[in-house]
Enzyme design. Structure first.
Site, PDB file in Angstrom:
ATOM      1  N   ASP A 208       0.865  -1.173   0.000  1.00 42.43           N
ATOM      2  CA  ASP A 208       0.000   0.000   0.000  1.00 42.43           C
ATOM      3  C   ASP A 208       0.910   1.234   0.000  1.00 42.43           C
ATOM      4  O   ASP A 208       1.637   1.477   0.969  1.00 42.43           O
ATOM      5  CB  ASP A 208      -0.914  -0.014   1.233  1.00 42.43           C
ATOM      6  N   TYR A 233      -4.956  11.400  -3.180  1.00 39.25           N
ATOM      7  CA  TYR A 233      -5.319  12.703  -2.580  1.00 39.25           C
ATOM      8  C   TYR A 233      -4.336  13.178  -1.516  1.00 39.25           C
ATOM      9  O   TYR A 233      -4.541  14.204  -0.902  1.00 39.25           O
ATOM     10  CB  TYR A 233      -6.751  12.678  -2.028  1.00 39.25           C
ATOM     11  N   LYS A 234      -3.252  12.412  -1.286  1.00 40.41           N
ATOM     12  CA  LYS A 234      -2.255  12.824  -0.293  1.00 40.41           C
ATOM     13  C   LYS A 234      -1.132  13.584  -1.009  1.00 40.41           C
ATOM     14  O   LYS A 234      -1.346  14.701  -1.423  1.00 40.41           O
ATOM     15  CB  LYS A 234      -1.789  11.598   0.483  1.00 40.41           C
ATOM     16  N   ARG A 383       0.557  14.443  14.261  1.00 37.99           N
ATOM     17  CA  ARG A 383       1.398  14.173  13.098  1.00 37.99           C
ATOM     18  C   ARG A 383       1.718  15.474  12.391  1.00 37.99           C
ATOM     19  O   ARG A 383       0.851  16.318  12.188  1.00 37.99           O
ATOM     20  CB  ARG A 383       0.682  13.244  12.103  1.00 37.99           C
TER      21      ARG A 383
END
Ligand SMILES: *Cc1c(COP(=O)(O)O)cnc(C)c1O
Length: 423
Positions: A208, A233-234, A383
């Site tokens: 992944d 979309y990252k 994060r």
């Protein structure tokens, strides 16, 4: 680089030396004071995507109507897939865009288990993205043929349990599936090393790539990877809910079948045959009509990355994360934080996790009062993601100072401990 100093002049000098600095102008930045550190969850909007969406909606949908299918829509899953292929060391005919990462994972896992008929074990780790584990659980329940999942545990929740995974691999292993970069700690697996280990026992490998594509150099061909999925979309900046991609090594394509067999994956869809005959290539992993609007918006972000080059992006990412950790050591470590990411640069992706017993309230204060957007992962991790195409060294400096201010001025104490459902 001159000797590190924890001040704004040092950060500005790093920005002046940055060969990728101009790429920031390719993105919409409405609020220059906002420190956006969550590009690893949702990348920024490329300016080109505004033009592209006008063209797709008004120009193509509005004017061309159904003729659009013959004028680029039909081929767009392969066209955009071929561009993504260049970011991950694959051939154009090995990648296609479809559905979401979770759905694609389902399709590939079922397909792989059917192919590996006599093997019943799936191996993964407890650092994997929860949706990936849910999908694996759903698949084996659905197949009902006695598969089991071995979830190998990381001792400290930061580093992937590489040695234990290698030991667990055996002649019953059908599939090893892992996240290339772990979503919480940012640990980066050695993709080649684990792919080889799995192949030695005859297992297939599915990576992944959601948290690595677009920011970590990936060479699926030279590592001999069988299968992969990933998100757009990252770090690809494709927009909220943009469809994901599937990679399947060319030699496997003929024998692997899509369990969600729909007309878009059939060989001659416009024959309207009543029996399913799959396309022989990667297109068989399509199911229904592609989401043309969001699919088209993946392309501008990928084009920017291809222009900047993944190598340059990785170099900047490593440098920025190292800079962030240095600032952390100088300004935050003494305030009760803990760094929950690998210490060695080669084993890190492009985000770090810091935890604090008051992590939740600190995160609320950062968003509400300090104009910082980090993201939060339960129970107490904040994060901080670096997106080298638009994150400046100056931003990183200010993020650390604003976190420090929240602590020193006790701003977090104004917030409640209650957590809403979307973080
Ligand atoms: C973001 C992410 C996903 C997202 O899956 P969706 O199906 O798009 O919700 C999956 N896996 C990993 C490792 C991720 O980081």
């Amino acid at each position: 680089m001159s000797v590190f100093e924890p001040n704004i002049e040092f950060a500005r000098n790093l920005d002046l030396d940055d060969p990728l600095a101009n790429f920031r102008d390719r993105f919409v930045i409405n609020d220059p004071d906002l420190l956006y550190m969550d590009g690893n969850s949702l990348g920024r909007l490329p300016k080109q995507s505004i033009q592209t969406s006008e063209d797709i909606i008004q120009g193509q949908w509005g004017k061309r109507l159904i003729r659009g299918w013959g004028e680029g829509w039909f081929d767009s899953p392969e066209r955009v897939g071929a561009k993504i292929a260049r970011l991950i060391g694959a051939s154009p005919d090995e990648v296609i865009v479809a559905d979401s990462t979770s759905v694609n994972l389902f399709k590939l896992v079922v397909s792989a288990l059917n192919y590996q008929k006599d093997r019943k074990t799936l191996i993964t780790d407890n650092l994997n993205f929860p949706s990936d584990l849910y999908i694996l659980q759903g698949v084996i329940e659905h197949l009902g043929s006695g598969h089991k999942i071995e979830v190998i545990e990381s001792s400290e929740g930061i580093h992937g349990p590489v040695i234990d995974i290698k030991q667990a691999l055996g002649l019953d292993t059908a599939l090893l599936t892992l996240s290339h970069v772990v979503f919480k700690s940012g640990f980066l697996y050695d993709l080649q090393e684990l792919t080889e280990a799995a192949h030695q026992v005859g297992a297939l490998v599915l990576w992944d790539l959601s948290h690595s594509v677009g920011v970590v150099p990936i060479d699926l061909a030279s590592a001999g990877v069988d299968l992969a999925v990933g998100c757009t979309y990252k770090y690809l900046n494709g927009g909220p809910g943009a469809p994901a991609f599937i990679y399947m090594q060319r030699d496997l394509q003929k024998a692997f079948q899509n369990p969600v067999s729909g007309w878009m994956g059939s060989e001659k869809m416009f024959d309207f045959n009543l029996d399913y005959h799959p396309d022989p290539g990667i297109r068989k992993f399509l199911t229904g009509t592609p989401t043309i609007l969001s699919l088209s918006l993946i392309e501008p972000g990928v084009d920017i990355l291809l222009e900047a080059s993944i190598k340059a992006v990785r170099e900047k990412s490593e440098k920025q994360i190292a800079y962030l950790i240095k600032l952390y050591n100088h300004r935050l470590d003494e305030l009760g934080f803990q760094l929950n990411s690998p210490k060695v640069p080669e084993r890190r992706g492009s985000h770090i996790s810091i935890s604090h017993p008051e992590g939740w309230r600190i995160n609320r204060a950062l968003i509400d009062k300090m104009n910082v957007i980090p993201d939060f992962r339960a129970p107490d991790n904040i994060r901080l993601g670096v997106s080298p195409l638009y994150t400046r060294y100056e931003d990183i400096f200010h993020v650390v100072e604003r976190i420090r201010k929240v602590m020193v001025d006790e701003i977090y104490k104004n917030y409640s401990h209650e957590m809403p459902s979307v973080t």
